[in-house]
Write a protein that holds these residues in place. Structure first.
Motif, PDB file in Angstrom:
ATOM      1  N   VAL A   9      -8.036  -2.159  -2.923  1.00  0.00           N
ATOM      2  CA  VAL A   9      -8.959  -1.220  -2.633  1.00  0.00           C
ATOM      3  C   VAL A   9      -8.188   0.240  -2.691  1.00  0.00           C
ATOM      4  O   VAL A   9      -7.066   0.363  -2.078  1.00  0.00           O
ATOM      5  CB  VAL A   9      -9.531  -1.230  -1.208  1.00  0.00           C
ATOM      6  CG1 VAL A   9     -10.487  -0.193  -0.743  1.00  0.00           C
ATOM      7  CG2 VAL A   9     -10.581  -2.738  -1.298  1.00  0.00           C
TER       8      VAL A   9
ATOM      9  N   SER B  48     -18.859  -1.896   3.586  1.00  0.00           N
ATOM     10  CA  SER B  48     -18.035  -0.975   4.209  1.00  0.00           C
ATOM     11  C   SER B  48     -18.920  -0.465   5.443  1.00  0.00           C
ATOM     12  O   SER B  48     -20.044  -0.007   5.603  1.00  0.00           O
ATOM     13  CB  SER B  48     -17.771   0.389   3.279  1.00  0.00           C
ATOM     14  OG  SER B  48     -16.740  -0.155   2.000  1.00  0.00           O
TER      15      SER B  48
ATOM     16  N   ARG C 171      -8.420   3.653  -1.276  1.00  0.00           N
ATOM     17  CA  ARG C 171      -9.261   4.077   0.000  1.00  0.00           C
ATOM     18  C   ARG C 171      -9.107   5.813   0.188  1.00  0.00           C
ATOM     19  O   ARG C 171      -8.014   6.214  -0.191  1.00  0.00           O
ATOM     20  CB  ARG C 171      -8.430   3.747   1.172  1.00  0.00           C
ATOM     21  CG  ARG C 171      -8.726   2.395   1.532  1.00  0.00           C
ATOM     22  CD  ARG C 171      -7.899   1.453   2.758  1.00  0.00           C
ATOM     23  NE  ARG C 171      -8.183   2.465   3.673  1.00  0.00           N
ATOM     24  CZ  ARG C 171      -7.371   2.279   4.737  1.00  0.00           C
ATOM     25  NH1 ARG C 171      -6.279   1.631   4.830  1.00  0.00           N
ATOM     26  NH2 ARG C 171      -7.625   3.158   5.952  1.00  0.00           N
TER      27      ARG C 171
ATOM     28  N   ASP D 203       0.822  -1.209   0.076  1.00  0.00           N
ATOM     29  CA  ASP D 203       0.022  -0.010   0.180  1.00  0.00           C
ATOM     30  C   ASP D 203       0.858   1.245  -0.088  1.00  0.00           C
ATOM     31  O   ASP D 203       2.093   1.260   0.615  1.00  0.00           O
ATOM     32  CB  ASP D 203      -0.893  -0.003   1.263  1.00  0.00           C
ATOM     33  CG  ASP D 203      -1.985  -0.957   1.081  1.00  0.00           C
ATOM     34  OD1 ASP D 203      -2.196  -1.747   0.241  1.00  0.00           O
ATOM     35  OD2 ASP D 203      -2.799  -1.121   2.230  1.00  0.00           O
TER      36      ASP D 203
ATOM     37  N   LEU E 129      -9.787   9.118   1.943  1.00  0.00           N
ATOM     38  CA  LEU E 129     -10.042   9.789   3.296  1.00  0.00           C
ATOM     39  C   LEU E 129     -10.421  11.031   3.303  1.00  0.00           C
ATOM     40  O   LEU E 129      -9.384  11.895   2.842  1.00  0.00           O
ATOM     41  CB  LEU E 129      -8.739   9.446   4.303  1.00  0.00           C
ATOM     42  CG  LEU E 129      -8.612   7.708   4.013  1.00  0.00           C
ATOM     43  CD1 LEU E 129      -7.057   7.519   4.738  1.00  0.00           C
ATOM     44  CD2 LEU E 129      -9.468   7.149   4.908  1.00  0.00           C
TER      45      LEU E 129
ATOM     46  N   GLU F 263     -15.133   7.015   5.132  1.00  0.00           N
ATOM     47  CA  GLU F 263     -14.030   6.555   4.178  1.00  0.00           C
ATOM     48  C   GLU F 263     -14.788   5.887   3.020  1.00  0.00           C
ATOM     49  O   GLU F 263     -15.847   5.433   3.240  1.00  0.00           O
ATOM     50  CB  GLU F 263     -13.155   5.326   4.844  1.00  0.00           C
ATOM     51  CG  GLU F 263     -12.183   4.835   3.823  1.00  0.00           C
ATOM     52  CD  GLU F 263     -11.347   3.730   4.547  1.00  0.00           C
ATOM     53  OE1 GLU F 263     -10.522   4.083   5.070  1.00  0.00           O
ATOM     54  OE2 GLU F 263     -12.030   2.471   4.530  1.00  0.00           O
ATOM     55  N   ARG F 264     -14.285   6.454   1.863  1.00  0.00           N
ATOM     56  CA  ARG F 264     -14.876   5.911   0.626  1.00  0.00           C
ATOM     57  C   ARG F 264     -13.721   4.803   0.082  1.00  0.00           C
ATOM     58  O   ARG F 264     -12.833   5.134   0.204  1.00  0.00           O
ATOM     59  CB  ARG F 264     -15.163   6.969  -0.363  1.00  0.00           C
ATOM     60  CG  ARG F 264     -16.115   7.843   0.009  1.00  0.00           C
ATOM     61  CD  ARG F 264     -16.756   9.011  -1.061  1.00  0.00           C
ATOM     62  NE  ARG F 264     -15.431  10.124  -0.848  1.00  0.00           N
ATOM     63  CZ  ARG F 264     -15.118  10.881  -1.656  1.00  0.00           C
ATOM     64  NH1 ARG F 264     -15.877  11.319  -2.702  1.00  0.00           N
ATOM     65  NH2 ARG F 264     -14.168  12.049  -1.495  1.00  0.00           N
ATOM     66  N   LYS F 265     -14.527   3.709  -0.747  1.00  0.00           N
ATOM     67  CA  LYS F 265     -13.548   2.820  -1.312  1.00  0.00           C
ATOM     68  C   LYS F 265     -13.876   2.363  -2.489  1.00  0.00           C
ATOM     69  O   LYS F 265     -15.060   2.457  -3.026  1.00  0.00           O
ATOM     70  CB  LYS F 265     -13.788   1.310  -0.446  1.00  0.00           C
ATOM     71  CG  LYS F 265     -13.257   1.411   1.121  1.00  0.00           C
ATOM     72  CD  LYS F 265     -13.449   0.063   1.720  1.00  0.00           C
ATOM     73  CE  LYS F 265     -13.028   0.255   3.195  1.00  0.00           C
ATOM     74  NZ  LYS F 265     -13.027  -1.193   3.766  1.00  0.00           N
TER      75      LYS F 265
ATOM     76  N   ASP G 270     -15.016  -6.188   0.014  1.00  0.00           N
ATOM     77  CA  ASP G 270     -14.442  -5.280   1.078  1.00  0.00           C
ATOM     78  C   ASP G 270     -15.118  -3.755   0.812  1.00  0.00           C
ATOM     79  O   ASP G 270     -15.415  -2.933   1.603  1.00  0.00           O
ATOM     80  CB  ASP G 270     -12.940  -5.078   1.064  1.00  0.00           C
ATOM     81  CG  ASP G 270     -12.262  -4.091   1.809  1.00  0.00           C
ATOM     82  OD1 ASP G 270     -12.972  -3.684   2.930  1.00  0.00           O
ATOM     83  OD2 ASP G 270     -11.118  -3.739   1.666  1.00  0.00           O
ATOM     84  N   VAL G 271     -15.118  -3.526  -0.410  1.00  0.00           N
ATOM     85  CA  VAL G 271     -15.543  -2.302  -1.139  1.00  0.00           C
ATOM     86  C   VAL G 271     -17.175  -2.045  -0.776  1.00  0.00           C
ATOM     87  O   VAL G 271     -17.675  -1.204  -0.419  1.00  0.00           O
ATOM     88  CB  VAL G 271     -15.404  -1.970  -2.665  1.00  0.00           C
ATOM     89  CG1 VAL G 271     -16.048  -0.838  -3.334  1.00  0.00           C
ATOM     90  CG2 VAL G 271     -13.725  -1.758  -2.679  1.00  0.00           C
TER      91      VAL G 271
END
Length: 140
Positions: free
Chosen positions: A56, A140, A58, A38, A60, A66-68, A136-137
Motif C-alpha cells: 500500500v 479504509s 499511504r 516500508d 498522509l 489518509e489515502r491509500k 486494505d485499500v
C-alpha cells in the motif's frame, strides 16, 4: 509537519490521453512498500530511487484522512519534492470490488488447507497477499 508538500504521480501503462496518471496529488508524507520494507518520504529528502514490492502507498496530509493506493511492484523516484511511482498495476479504492475480492481471499485460504506442492502453495499465498492488499485499500 512542514508547509512544504510532496507532489505525487502514480504512473501505469494503462494511462490514456485524458488521464495521464493513475493518481496525481500533494501530501505531507508518503509511505511506500519497498522490497526491504516500508519507506517514508518527507519533503526535503535527498533524491532516491527504490524498487517497490507489493503493498500500500499511504498518502498522509495533516488535515485530511489518509489515502491509500494498492501498488504491485515497480519503482519510485524522488527528487526535488516530486515522487514518481512507476508500476504495472495500481488500484484506487473505487477500482476494487470488495465482495468479490473477499470471496477470492476466502477461496485461497480454503485452498491452502488442501494437499499440494510447495510451489502451488507459494503461488496461492502470493494471490492471497494480493487480495489482502486490495482489501486494505478498499476498506479504509
Amino acid at each position: 509537519m512542514t508547509d512544504k508538500k510532496i507532489e505525487i504521480f502514480v504512473i501505469t501503462p494503462d494511462a490514456t490521453d485524458q488521464e495521464a496518471y493513475k493518481f496525481h496529488g500533494h501530501c505531507d508524507m508518503a509511505i511506500l512498500r519497498c522490497l526491504t520494507g516500508d519507506m517514508g518520504i518527507l519533503p526535503g529528502r535527498v533524491p532516491c530511487s527504490v524498487i517497490l514490492g507489493e503493498g500500500v502507498l499511504r498518502i498522509l496530509e495533516e488535515e485530511a484522512p489518509e489515502r491509500k493506493i494498492a501498488i504491485f511492484g515497480g519503482v519510485f523516484h524522488f527528487e526535488d519534492d516530486v515522487l514518481k511511482v512507476l508500476t504495472q498495476k495500481a488500484f484506487l479504492p473505487g477500482d476494487i470490488d470488495i465482495t468479490s475480492t473477499q470471496a477470492q481471499a476466502q477461496e485461497y485460504e480454503a485452498r491452502l488447507l488442501q494437499d499440494m506442492s510447495v510451489a502451488e502453495k507459494d503461488k496461492i499465498r502470493k494471490e492471497l497477499h494480493h487480495c489482502k492488499v486490495l482489501l486494505d485499500v478498499a476498506i479504509s
